[in-house]
Enzyme design. Sequence first.
Site, mmCIF file in Angstrom:
data_model
loop_
_atom_site.group_PDB
_atom_site.id
_atom_site.type_symbol
_atom_site.label_atom_id
_atom_site.label_comp_id
_atom_site.label_asym_id
_atom_site.label_seq_id
_atom_site.Cartn_x
_atom_site.Cartn_y
_atom_site.Cartn_z
ATOM 1 N N ARG A 9 -11.425 1.178 9.402
ATOM 2 C CA ARG A 9 -11.253 0.107 8.436
ATOM 3 C C ARG A 9 -11.619 -1.257 9.046
ATOM 4 O O ARG A 9 -12.150 -2.128 8.374
ATOM 5 C CB ARG A 9 -9.809 0.078 7.921
ATOM 6 N N GLU A 39 -9.436 17.809 18.033
ATOM 7 C CA GLU A 39 -8.165 18.493 17.758
ATOM 8 C C GLU A 39 -8.242 19.904 18.329
ATOM 9 O O GLU A 39 -9.169 20.645 18.021
ATOM 10 C CB GLU A 39 -7.916 18.523 16.247
ATOM 11 N N SER A 55 -4.414 17.000 10.021
ATOM 12 C CA SER A 55 -3.915 16.252 8.865
ATOM 13 C C SER A 55 -3.093 17.072 7.894
ATOM 14 O O SER A 55 -3.463 17.274 6.753
ATOM 15 C CB SER A 55 -5.105 15.636 8.115
ATOM 16 N N CYS A 80 6.205 17.904 8.767
ATOM 17 C CA CYS A 80 7.627 17.815 8.388
ATOM 18 C C CYS A 80 7.958 18.744 7.234
ATOM 19 O O CYS A 80 9.123 18.999 6.952
ATOM 20 C CB CYS A 80 7.992 16.383 8.000
ATOM 21 N N TYR A 88 -5.738 15.932 4.356
ATOM 22 C CA TYR A 88 -7.182 15.722 4.353
ATOM 23 C C TYR A 88 -7.868 16.813 5.163
ATOM 24 O O TYR A 88 -7.268 17.399 6.055
ATOM 25 C CB TYR A 88 -7.545 14.363 4.976
ATOM 26 N N ARG A 144 -14.811 8.590 5.448
ATOM 27 C CA ARG A 144 -14.457 7.587 6.457
ATOM 28 C C ARG A 144 -15.436 7.546 7.622
ATOM 29 O O ARG A 144 -15.204 6.815 8.585
ATOM 30 C CB ARG A 144 -13.031 7.845 6.972
ATOM 31 N N TYR A 202 23.704 -3.256 -7.798
ATOM 32 C CA TYR A 202 24.782 -2.470 -8.386
ATOM 33 C C TYR A 202 24.626 -2.311 -9.892
ATOM 34 O O TYR A 202 24.455 -3.282 -10.621
ATOM 35 C CB TYR A 202 26.154 -3.086 -8.110
#
Lengths: 427, 427
Positions: B21, B32, B38, B42, B61, B70, B404
């Site tokens: 970016r 990897e 990707s 969890c 991805y 990208r 609240y």
Amino acid sequence: MRLVVIGGVAAGLSAASRARRLDRSLEIVVLEKTPHISYGACGLPYFIQGQVRSLDQLRVYTPEYFARERNIQVRTEAEVAAISHARREVALPRGERIHYDKLVIATGARRDFKRIRGADQPHVFKLDTWSDAERLEAFLKAKKPRRAVIAGAGYIGLEAAEALRAQGLEVILYEAGADVLGRSDPWLTKIVARHLERCRVTLRLNSAVTELPACDLAIVACGLKPNIDLAADAGIELGRSGAIRTSDHMETSFSGVFAAGDCSETMHLVSGSPGWFPLGTTANKAGRVAGACAAGARERFAGVVGTSIVRVCGLGVATTGLSEQQARQSGFDPVSVSIEALDRARYFHGRATEVRLTADRRTGRLLGGAVIGEHGVEGRVNVVATALHQRLPVEDFAQLDLAYAPPFSTVHDPLLVAAHELLKLLH
Amino acid sequence: MRLVVIGGVAAGLSAASRARRLDRSLEIVVLEKTPHISYGACGLPYFIQGQVRSLDQLRVYTPEYFARERNIQVRTEAEVAAISHARREVALPRGERIHYDKLVIATGARRDFKRIRGADQPHVFKLDTWSDAERLEAFLKAKKPRRAVIAGAGYIGLEAAEALRAQGLEVILYEAGADVLGRSDPWLTKIVARHLERCRVTLRLNSAVTELPACDLAIVACGLKPNIDLAADAGIELGRSGAIRTSDHMETSFSGVFAAGDCSETMHLVSGSPGWFPLGTTANKAGRVAGACAAGARERFAGVVGTSIVRVCGLGVATTGLSEQQARQSGFDPVSVSIEALDRARYFHGRATEVRLTADRRTGRLLGGAVIGEHGVEGRVNVVATALHQRLPVEDFAQLDLAYAPPFSTVHDPLLVAAHELLKLLH
């Protein structure tokens, strides 16, 4: 030494209780004009909706409890007619006078009906007090009204709309201003309006109710005003908002006379100006400090950041700090982003939540936020509120170490996604 | 200019994406070692539990996405054998060498099985990677094991316990230490232990597994270590925690070489010391900064406050900051309170939530908190986390302007109730 407290709901009873805790010997008298003290007024719309089965479920404490457990004398149906500070006395209608050494004014707020022609008819209600709710519920049962009109799209109006829809009524909701929730936030208004439409509540913005439209039932949820006549007549200074001006010890312009709750102003920690923010949570906090200071302590109530939350036909709508328009009015150079993201992992039934954040272009400081969604709305707005208390820059906000596990959130929390988008506009 | 990233899950891909970016011309190569990049690691326990139907649901991805959208080249099954910083090269097993100008090390963590005799048997699993989950799920389907043993009561161990109970297995959970979640918090451990007992998970504390007990299935969820061999062999400095030491730009002791994620240390903003906090959220944040700095920006990752959340057989268990014991070890003079309060209005199905807050007696500063309950746990712990980021005194915390309305909370939020109790001990 005698402390007199005028008003027996949130602020008044918080003040009395806190004073007792700090001073066991003080004589404490609470004067409440209605027959009802210490009840959860925020639950009244849910009584109308049927979620609360009996008003008694909303009662927190009785006068007997205060007498027995806290040595606080609570007198109901005891309306104060006048304050004479020169004599340190309050006068009751039948000529009774009560001396005070310290006084806490917690007279709350009231609806101003005068501007609405026809509002004196028997099918017109408020939804602010125990008696209001009692009367409205009896009317609903007895008359089975079908078409309801609500004046005012603040939180009471929106909650009333949800309650009446749940009871099967047609509802038209009129709002004098251009926005719901008095927030000056077209983004928020648009989302709420869209949701109301889906729930078949007709929302009419920019539509002040000056004459009551034809309907079977009307609820006046606009025109809320601080109840300041008693204080003003006594010569106590008001602030620019029209509510009672206080120091951060909640002391009024009269030494030894304190004010708290919906009758008084509160400092807004983001705008830096005092304003009128009538909410139960604020009333409790300010009341607590008023009571402490009346009992001789030097506690401070720093103020609020303007947090509120309301459920609108099942949707959580929460705001804190300043909207972009409010920020501009407060002299900031605001910039905002709005994002939509999943509130939890998709496989945990994640649904879209909408987040809007506003920051000051000059300083990078976060100024406000709004969160709308079905889940986790209160938690996310509270994170923004906590950041606002401490004038957090967006840059730091974007790195907050927020909790993540799939049943609870997403790895990139919607708040942080919004913060990163906002950062792009700030740099 | 070429950026090489070692590791294609959270930190590595955050780094690569952020670098892209900021610099459109940079050549970016991600290496990897496994076949999978990707994915939401969890979510693996929830695949075992059956909440996630297919592992593909966890994929975020693909390498093709990174190439196409990208302009990032992602090579899977590309394990790096060595880093030669003198030559600015990484070596792959078959002799291939790849030059880098900037390097990001995101090699993650691994389980150390060596201490457990019998852990090489085919019914022993981990639950850390895509392949682990794939193998475990196949075993569950094929072998229908009935009695499971889990070694380690950290969050993976606890999530595995929930998952296996949901699949109907008997579960015995062994923990080498005296506490669950590695938190040194007897209060928390007691509540979690009581809940596990109710859910018929047998918890054995102070019980290191050195030899695998008899069982049909075992999951090793202890012995997590930072994967630092590659970095250490290259001469990169480690911190006292054993993970890679970095600056707040995530730069290692080698200029131009960055590290992020489970292989590296992170500053703990409450203790003021760097430590090892292997979590996905932290990996993403640190990876982002590593990528930005590798691309020539000067961003900072301030650090974490140690927030985590885990669902334990339906119960939300969240902690942030330091426990009382951890605070004492960090040189504070801690004092704590624990309270139980309703998480919402009773008529909105409010249930008990437990809150513990710890503060420093000398400064009044909030140091940590834990929240346990069924609802609103993530939101409340995040409020504490946000306060910790800014070293908020308990006195200010007690006045936070939290949202609240009856469907969402109680007028005295459990956090503020706890804060007021804590204030009594501080004054």
